[in-house]
Design a protein around this motif. Structure first.
Motif, PDB file in Angstrom:
ATOM      1  N   MET A   1       0.837  -1.163   0.000  1.00  0.00           N
ATOM      2  CA  MET A   1       0.000   0.000   0.000  1.00  0.00           C
ATOM      3  C   MET A   1       0.889   1.234   0.000  1.00  0.00           C
ATOM      4  O   MET A   1       1.830   1.315   0.777  1.00  0.00           O
ATOM      5  N   PRO A   2       0.619   2.219  -0.830  1.00  0.00           N
ATOM      6  CA  PRO A   2       1.472   3.394  -0.854  1.00  0.00           C
ATOM      7  C   PRO A   2       1.505   4.072   0.503  1.00  0.00           C
ATOM      8  O   PRO A   2       0.544   4.045   1.249  1.00  0.00           O
ATOM      9  N   SER A   3       2.637   4.701   0.824  1.00  0.00           N
ATOM     10  CA  SER A   3       2.727   5.376   2.112  1.00  0.00           C
ATOM     11  C   SER A   3       1.711   6.502   2.171  1.00  0.00           C
ATOM     12  O   SER A   3       1.328   7.069   1.167  1.00  0.00           O
ATOM     13  N   GLY A   4       1.282   6.808   3.369  1.00  0.00           N
ATOM     14  CA  GLY A   4       0.314   7.874   3.548  1.00  0.00           C
ATOM     15  C   GLY A   4      -1.108   7.382   3.647  1.00  0.00           C
ATOM     16  O   GLY A   4      -1.986   8.125   4.019  1.00  0.00           O
ATOM     17  N   HIS A   5      -1.366   6.121   3.301  1.00  0.00           N
ATOM     18  CA  HIS A   5      -2.731   5.610   3.441  1.00  0.00           C
ATOM     19  C   HIS A   5      -3.097   5.642   4.911  1.00  0.00           C
ATOM     20  O   HIS A   5      -2.284   5.376   5.773  1.00  0.00           O
ATOM     21  N   GLY A   6      -4.312   5.973   5.173  1.00  0.00           N
ATOM     22  CA  GLY A   6      -4.754   6.085   6.542  1.00  0.00           C
ATOM     23  C   GLY A   6      -4.685   7.512   7.037  1.00  0.00           C
ATOM     24  O   GLY A   6      -5.450   7.898   7.893  1.00  0.00           O
ATOM     25  N   SER A   7      -3.778   8.320   6.487  1.00  0.00           N
ATOM     26  CA  SER A   7      -3.673   9.702   6.938  1.00  0.00           C
ATOM     27  C   SER A   7      -4.846  10.533   6.466  1.00  0.00           C
ATOM     28  O   SER A   7      -5.146  11.563   7.051  1.00  0.00           O
ATOM     29  N   ASN A  23      -2.945  -3.966   2.645  1.00  0.00           N
ATOM     30  CA  ASN A  23      -4.074  -3.330   1.972  1.00  0.00           C
ATOM     31  C   ASN A  23      -5.362  -3.497   2.786  1.00  0.00           C
ATOM     32  O   ASN A  23      -6.428  -3.170   2.311  1.00  0.00           O
ATOM     33  N   ILE A  24      -5.255  -3.967   4.007  1.00  0.00           N
ATOM     34  CA  ILE A  24      -6.403  -4.118   4.898  1.00  0.00           C
ATOM     35  C   ILE A  24      -6.373  -2.967   5.909  1.00  0.00           C
ATOM     36  O   ILE A  24      -5.359  -2.715   6.544  1.00  0.00           O
ATOM     37  N   ASN A  49     -16.871  -4.207   6.157  1.00  0.00           N
ATOM     38  CA  ASN A  49     -17.495  -5.283   6.935  1.00  0.00           C
ATOM     39  C   ASN A  49     -17.347  -4.984   8.410  1.00  0.00           C
ATOM     40  O   ASN A  49     -16.336  -4.407   8.834  1.00  0.00           O
ATOM     41  N   GLY A  50     -18.353  -5.412   9.177  1.00  0.00           N
ATOM     42  CA  GLY A  50     -18.212  -5.381  10.619  1.00  0.00           C
ATOM     43  C   GLY A  50     -17.150  -6.385  11.007  1.00  0.00           C
ATOM     44  O   GLY A  50     -17.039  -7.459  10.411  1.00  0.00           O
ATOM     45  N   PHE A  51     -16.347  -6.037  11.986  1.00  0.00           N
ATOM     46  CA  PHE A  51     -15.222  -6.879  12.381  1.00  0.00           C
ATOM     47  C   PHE A  51     -15.155  -6.871  13.898  1.00  0.00           C
ATOM     48  O   PHE A  51     -14.192  -6.451  14.495  1.00  0.00           O
ATOM     49  N   GLY A  52     -16.260  -7.247  14.520  1.00  0.00           N
ATOM     50  CA  GLY A  52     -16.383  -7.187  15.963  1.00  0.00           C
ATOM     51  C   GLY A  52     -17.430  -6.160  16.338  1.00  0.00           C
ATOM     52  O   GLY A  52     -17.989  -5.486  15.479  1.00  0.00           O
ATOM     53  N   PRO A  53     -17.696  -6.014  17.629  1.00  0.00           N
ATOM     54  CA  PRO A  53     -18.790  -5.149  18.063  1.00  0.00           C
ATOM     55  C   PRO A  53     -18.549  -3.658  17.810  1.00  0.00           C
ATOM     56  O   PRO A  53     -19.488  -2.904  17.659  1.00  0.00           O
ATOM     57  N   GLN A  54     -17.328  -3.195  17.758  1.00  0.00           N
ATOM     58  CA  GLN A  54     -17.032  -1.777  17.554  1.00  0.00           C
ATOM     59  C   GLN A  54     -15.876  -1.583  16.572  1.00  0.00           C
ATOM     60  O   GLN A  54     -15.065  -0.676  16.732  1.00  0.00           O
ATOM     61  N   ARG A  55     -15.813  -2.413  15.545  1.00  0.00           N
ATOM     62  CA  ARG A  55     -14.680  -2.357  14.620  1.00  0.00           C
ATOM     63  C   ARG A  55     -15.182  -2.648  13.208  1.00  0.00           C
ATOM     64  O   ARG A  55     -16.062  -3.478  13.013  1.00  0.00           O
ATOM     65  N   ILE A  56     -14.606  -1.946  12.243  1.00  0.00           N
ATOM     66  CA  ILE A  56     -14.905  -2.231  10.841  1.00  0.00           C
ATOM     67  C   ILE A  56     -13.608  -2.542  10.106  1.00  0.00           C
ATOM     68  O   ILE A  56     -12.511  -2.177  10.556  1.00  0.00           O
ATOM     69  N   ARG A  57     -13.770  -3.214   8.976  1.00  0.00           N
ATOM     70  CA  ARG A  57     -12.632  -3.642   8.170  1.00  0.00           C
ATOM     71  C   ARG A  57     -12.903  -3.256   6.727  1.00  0.00           C
ATOM     72  O   ARG A  57     -13.981  -3.509   6.191  1.00  0.00           O
ATOM     73  N   MET A  58     -11.901  -2.642   6.095  1.00  0.00           N
ATOM     74  CA  MET A  58     -11.972  -2.287   4.681  1.00  0.00           C
ATOM     75  C   MET A  58     -10.733  -2.846   4.001  1.00  0.00           C
ATOM     76  O   MET A  58      -9.658  -2.860   4.599  1.00  0.00           O
ATOM     77  N   VAL A  59     -10.893  -3.297   2.778  1.00  0.00           N
ATOM     78  CA  VAL A  59      -9.779  -3.864   2.029  1.00  0.00           C
ATOM     79  C   VAL A  59      -9.696  -3.150   0.690  1.00  0.00           C
ATOM     80  O   VAL A  59     -10.695  -3.016  -0.012  1.00  0.00           O
ATOM     81  N   THR A  60      -8.502  -2.693   0.360  1.00  0.00           N
ATOM     82  CA  THR A  60      -8.289  -2.066  -0.940  1.00  0.00           C
ATOM     83  C   THR A  60      -7.629  -3.062  -1.881  1.00  0.00           C
ATOM     84  O   THR A  60      -7.014  -4.030  -1.446  1.00  0.00           O
ATOM     85  N   HIS A  61      -7.753  -2.778  -3.152  1.00  0.00           N
ATOM     86  CA  HIS A  61      -7.015  -3.556  -4.141  1.00  0.00           C
ATOM     87  C   HIS A  61      -5.546  -3.225  -3.954  1.00  0.00           C
ATOM     88  O   HIS A  61      -5.173  -2.078  -3.673  1.00  0.00           O
ATOM     89  N   LEU A  62      -4.686  -4.184  -4.091  1.00  0.00           N
ATOM     90  CA  LEU A  62      -3.271  -4.006  -3.839  1.00  0.00           C
ATOM     91  C   LEU A  62      -2.639  -2.937  -4.728  1.00  0.00           C
ATOM     92  O   LEU A  62      -1.724  -2.239  -4.318  1.00  0.00           O
TER      93      LEU A  62
END
Length: 85
Positions: A1-7, A23-24, A49-62
């Motif tokens: 994943m390119p740097s800076g993702h999440g920022s 990429n997750i 997707n929900g990933f537990g009671p207070q967590r979500i999960r997103m996946v990007t294409h590589l």
């Protein structure tokens, strides 16, 4: 994943993204519900997707581009505004 993702994810206290190592992207929900976030994200064109009671999960294409990542961040920010409303 390119740097800076999440920022580009919302820095509001309602959304705490984990620093991605792949990429997750996993984020804890500090306000609102997982169901509310999933609906707002879906409305903005982001699947998660929900990933537990207070967590979500997103996946990007590589092989997404920086522009794609920035567009996704804008859509997530739009969803954050909907959840906060």
């Amino acid at each position: 994943m390119p740097s800076g993702h999440g920022s580009g994810l919302p820095a509001a206290p309602a959304f705490r993204p984990h620093t991605p190592q792949t990429n997750i992207v996993v984020a804890d929900i500090a306000s609102g519900t997982v169901e509310g976030w999933l609906a707002a994200l879906r409305e903005a064109g982001v699947l998660a997707n929900g990933f537990g009671p207070q967590r979500i999960r997103m996946v990007t294409h590589l092989n997404i581009s920086q522009a794609d990542a920035e567009e996704a961040a804008r859509r997530i920010e739009r969803a954050a505004l909907a959840v906060a409303a």
